[in-house]
Write a protein that holds these residues in place. Structure first.
Motif, PDB file in Angstrom:
ATOM      1  N   SER A   2     -18.654 -19.893 -20.946  1.00 16.67           N
ATOM      2  CA  SER A   2     -19.272 -20.874 -21.819  1.00 16.67           C
ATOM      3  C   SER A   2     -18.954 -22.272 -21.303  1.00 16.67           C
ATOM      4  N   THR A  38     -26.769 -19.572 -20.782  1.00 17.25           N
ATOM      5  CA  THR A  38     -25.951 -18.682 -19.968  1.00 17.25           C
ATOM      6  C   THR A  38     -26.277 -18.868 -18.496  1.00 17.25           C
ATOM      7  N   GLN A  39     -25.240 -19.045 -17.710  1.00 19.91           N
ATOM      8  CA  GLN A  39     -25.409 -19.092 -16.257  1.00 19.91           C
ATOM      9  C   GLN A  39     -25.004 -17.733 -15.717  1.00 19.91           C
ATOM     10  N   HIS A  40     -25.891 -17.098 -14.976  1.00 22.13           N
ATOM     11  CA  HIS A  40     -25.612 -15.767 -14.459  1.00 22.13           C
ATOM     12  C   HIS A  40     -24.956 -15.807 -13.089  1.00 22.13           C
ATOM     13  N   ARG A  41     -25.411 -16.699 -12.223  1.00 19.77           N
ATOM     14  CA  ARG A  41     -24.816 -16.834 -10.891  1.00 19.77           C
ATOM     15  C   ARG A  41     -25.405 -18.062 -10.198  1.00 19.77           C
ATOM     16  N   GLU A  43     -27.242 -18.944  -6.818  1.00 16.75           N
ATOM     17  CA  GLU A  43     -27.949 -18.293  -5.718  1.00 16.75           C
ATOM     18  C   GLU A  43     -27.684 -19.084  -4.441  1.00 16.75           C
TER      19      GLU A  43
END
Length: 59
Positions: A2, A38-41, A43
Motif C-alpha cells: 500500500s 494496486t501496483q502489481h509490478r 515492467e
C-alpha cells in the motif's frame, strides 16, 4: 503493498482520507468515492535506459 495516494484518480482532488475497510483504500472527500490503487509490478523490459544498456552489452 500500500502506498500513499496524493490525488484522487477520478476527480484529481487532494483531500483524501484513509479508510479501514477495505484495507488500503482511500476516501475522496470531494467526490465521495472510496478507491484503492494496486501496483502489481514494474515492467523492466520497456524501460528506455535499460534497452540502451542491453544493446551496448550485446555489441
Amino acid at each position: 503493498m500500500s502506498a500513499v495516494i496524493y490525488h484522487c484518480p477520478f476527480c484529481a482532488e487532494e483531500d483524501l482520507r484513509p479508510v479501514e475497510e477495505p484495507r488500503g483504500a482511500w476516501h475522496c472527500v470531494a467526490c465521495a468515492r472510496v478507491f484503492s490503487v494496486t501496483q502489481h509490478r514494474v515492467e523492466t523490459g520497456g524501460i528506455p535506459g535499460r534497452l540502451r544498456e542491453e544493446e551496448e552489452v550485446g555489441r
